[in-house]
Design a protein around this motif. Structure first.
Motif, PDB file in Angstrom:
ATOM      1  N   GLU A  30       0.839  -1.192   0.000  1.00 38.65           N
ATOM      2  CA  GLU A  30       0.000   0.000   0.000  1.00 38.65           C
ATOM      3  C   GLU A  30       0.878   1.248   0.000  1.00 38.65           C
ATOM      4  N   ASP A  31       0.888   1.951  -1.120  1.00 39.93           N
ATOM      5  CA  ASP A  31       1.561   3.249  -1.191  1.00 39.93           C
ATOM      6  C   ASP A  31       0.569   4.269  -0.638  1.00 39.93           C
ATOM      7  N   SER A  32       0.715   4.552   0.645  1.00 42.24           N
ATOM      8  CA  SER A  32      -0.219   5.413   1.364  1.00 42.24           C
ATOM      9  C   SER A  32       0.389   6.782   1.622  1.00 42.24           C
ATOM     10  N   ALA A  33       1.269   7.216   0.715  1.00 43.88           N
ATOM     11  CA  ALA A  33       1.990   8.479   0.903  1.00 43.88           C
ATOM     12  C   ALA A  33       1.052   9.636   1.185  1.00 43.88           C
ATOM     13  N   GLN A  34      -0.142   9.605   0.573  1.00 45.94           N
ATOM     14  CA  GLN A  34      -1.100  10.712   0.690  1.00 45.94           C
ATOM     15  C   GLN A  34      -2.240  10.395   1.655  1.00 45.94           C
ATOM     16  N   SER A  35      -2.080   9.362   2.490  1.00 41.08           N
ATOM     17  CA  SER A  35      -3.246   8.812   3.179  1.00 41.08           C
ATOM     18  C   SER A  35      -3.165   8.781   4.696  1.00 41.08           C
ATOM     19  N   PRO A  58     -13.651   1.854   5.263  1.00 37.01           N
ATOM     20  CA  PRO A  58     -14.965   1.928   5.936  1.00 37.01           C
ATOM     21  C   PRO A  58     -15.091   1.022   7.158  1.00 37.01           C
ATOM     22  N   ASP A  59     -14.295  -0.049   7.232  1.00 40.92           N
ATOM     23  CA  ASP A  59     -14.390  -0.944   8.392  1.00 40.92           C
ATOM     24  C   ASP A  59     -13.545  -0.471   9.570  1.00 40.92           C
ATOM     25  N   GLY A  60     -12.910   0.701   9.437  1.00 41.89           N
ATOM     26  CA  GLY A  60     -12.160   1.273  10.551  1.00 41.89           C
ATOM     27  C   GLY A  60     -10.672   1.030  10.525  1.00 41.89           C
ATOM     28  N   ARG A  61     -10.206   0.164   9.631  1.00 45.05           N
ATOM     29  CA  ARG A  61      -8.754  -0.053   9.538  1.00 45.05           C
ATOM     30  C   ARG A  61      -8.104   1.134   8.828  1.00 45.05           C
ATOM     31  N   HIS A  62      -6.964   1.577   9.358  1.00 48.59           N
ATOM     32  CA  HIS A  62      -6.273   2.695   8.721  1.00 48.59           C
ATOM     33  C   HIS A  62      -5.687   2.239   7.393  1.00 48.59           C
ATOM     34  N   ILE A  63      -5.787   3.092   6.387  1.00 55.35           N
ATOM     35  CA  ILE A  63      -5.165   2.784   5.099  1.00 55.35           C
ATOM     36  C   ILE A  63      -3.664   2.573   5.310  1.00 55.35           C
ATOM     37  N   ASP A 119     -16.427  10.711   5.610  1.00 54.96           N
ATOM     38  CA  ASP A 119     -16.617  10.061   6.906  1.00 54.96           C
ATOM     39  C   ASP A 119     -15.369   9.285   7.304  1.00 54.96           C
ATOM     40  N   CYS A 120     -14.667   8.761   6.308  1.00 54.23           N
ATOM     41  CA  CYS A 120     -13.531   7.880   6.589  1.00 54.23           C
ATOM     42  C   CYS A 120     -12.185   8.438   6.132  1.00 54.23           C
ATOM     43  N   THR A 121     -12.170   9.225   5.065  1.00 57.94           N
ATOM     44  CA  THR A 121     -10.893   9.601   4.460  1.00 57.94           C
ATOM     45  C   THR A 121     -10.647  11.103   4.508  1.00 57.94           C
ATOM     46  N   THR A 122      -9.372  11.452   4.435  1.00 52.64           N
ATOM     47  CA  THR A 122      -8.929  12.838   4.543  1.00 52.64           C
ATOM     48  C   THR A 122      -8.271  13.272   3.248  1.00 52.64           C
ATOM     49  N   PRO A 123      -8.791  14.317   2.587  1.00 49.72           N
ATOM     50  CA  PRO A 123      -8.134  14.779   1.360  1.00 49.72           C
ATOM     51  C   PRO A 123      -6.803  15.445   1.677  1.00 49.72           C
ATOM     52  N   TRP A 124      -5.776  15.019   0.988  1.00 52.07           N
ATOM     53  CA  TRP A 124      -4.442  15.607   1.110  1.00 52.07           C
ATOM     54  C   TRP A 124      -4.415  16.924   0.346  1.00 52.07           C
ATOM     55  N   PHE A 125      -4.807  16.876  -0.919  1.00 53.70           N
ATOM     56  CA  PHE A 125      -4.954  18.048  -1.774  1.00 53.70           C
ATOM     57  C   PHE A 125      -6.410  18.155  -2.218  1.00 53.70           C
TER      58      PHE A 125
END
Length: 367
Positions: A157-162, A168-173, A281-287
């Motif tokens: 998982e390339d989660s550089a922006q995450s 949705p199940d609560g696990r962090h990206i 509800d679950c995710t945060t926009p980086w840009f």
């Protein structure tokens, strides 16, 4: 306000970082990674729920070491999105693995799972899933886990922006695949200037990562080397800043969501601007990313109004560095219409209104 240029993005360091660095220096720190780095790693583990966190010098190297720790070797194929920062394919190209470019979903700009499935060959050893701007693919992460397991592939998982984004199940990206990677370069939600971390719940992968970043040492500070390794260590100064930045993360997560909500509300009637699917509800926009008609002229117009905007990543396969044949319609569309609007956490509501007013003015005059 119009006299002050509104940057597309800028880091946000304050008095807390300054005081923490001064205190660290007054204590006679050696600067090389030690207890502060461990504290920063522990903060990431606590926030994401990962068992292990390994800090390294930047987010590109974090991907390289993630791939190496997953057993990827020179000549192996790794599926990567054709829309991403070029660090994603470069991270494996560095040691001779071959990126295989696959197009992304128009709604999320994450890998299209059907195209991934079609791209798997006998040489494929891993899928590198980039969660673009904190978004997850429509198919869901479990579908990618199953696809990887069914084909004996590693899922990176390339989660550089995450950071600050969850499934949705609560696990962090970043915590669901075999390994996840985050970047802390200057534009990220939190920053240490440069730097990255790798998270994993796998004991063996964590052990390999720590050896790979520290010359293959069998233990900290000794000169006994059981395996080949390199020098990709973090620094205490980065960690001192990172510890303070992590204390501010939750506020920034909420503010980023508010910023996107304001943009979408104020540009709702502008048909020339299209937003992507973002689960706030679950995710945060980086840009703040959009498709914009007449993008180049809009960017010029905004700059004249003291507003910065940045063109999104063009399709990687058509960049001079790669020049790999293939048509990837969605990533090509991003190359034509993708635009990042001002996105810093410190943007005020007044500034967002000013930006949106000028975007509306541009299209009213142009169309």
């Amino acid at each position: 306000m119009e006299n002050k240029f509104i940057m597309q993005m800028e880091p946000w360091f304050g008095e807390e970082e300054k005081q923490a660095m001064s205190q660290y220096m007054d204590e006679g720190g050696w600067l090389t990674e030690f207890k502060k780095t461990q504290e920063f790693e522990e903060q990431i583990c606590k926030y994401t729920g990962a068992k292990y966190c390994v800090a390294v010098n930047n987010g590109t190297i974090s991907l390289t070491l993630a791939a190496l720790a997953c057993g990827i070797e020179a000549g192996d194929e790794v599926i990567v999105p054709n829309y991403t920062m070029i660090a994603t394919p470069n991270s494996i190209k560095m040691f001779g693995a071959q990126p295989v470019f696959v197009d992304v979903e128009a709604e999320t700009l994450c890998l299209n799972i059907d195209l991934v499935r079609a791209a798997i060959t006998e040489k494929t050893k891993a899928i590198m899933l980039v969660t673009a701007n904190g978004r997850y693919p429509k198919a869901g992460i479990d579908a990618f886990v199953k696809l990887a397991e069914d084909n004996n592939l590693m899922l990176i998982e390339d989660s550089a922006q995450s950071l600050g984004s969850f499934y949705p199940d609560g696990r962090h990206i970043g915590t669901v695949g075999n390994v996840g990677s985050f970047s802390f370069s200057a534009p990220k939600v939190i920053s240490t200037g440069q730097g990255g971390v790798i998270i994993t719940n796998d004991d063996q992968i964590a052990d390999k990562l720590r050896r790979l970043k520290d010359f293959g040492r069998s233990g900290g500070g000794n000169d006994i080397h059981d395996s080949i390794g390199y020098n990709f260590k973090f620094t205490e100064l980065q960690a001192v800043i990172g510890v303070e930045q992590m204390k501010k993360l939750q506020w920034r997560v909420e503010r980023k969501k508010e910023i996107l909500t304001l943009y979408k509300k104020q540009l709702a009637g502008v048909k020339e601007v299209q937003f992507f699917d973002q689960d706030l509800d679950c995710t945060t926009p980086w840009f703040i990313d959009i498709f914009a008609e007449d993008r180049e002229n809009l960017q010029i117009f905004l700059k004249e109004k003291q507003i910065g905007a940045r063109i999104m990543y063009p399709p990687i396969n058509k960049q001079m560095a790669y020049q790999i044949p293939g048509e990837h319609p969605v990533s090509e569309l991003v190359g034509q219409k993708g635009l990042w609007l001002p996105s810093a956490s410190q943007l005020t509501d007044e500034q967002i209104s000013f930006i949106c007013l000028n975007i509306k003015n541009f299209y009213e005059k142009s169309y």
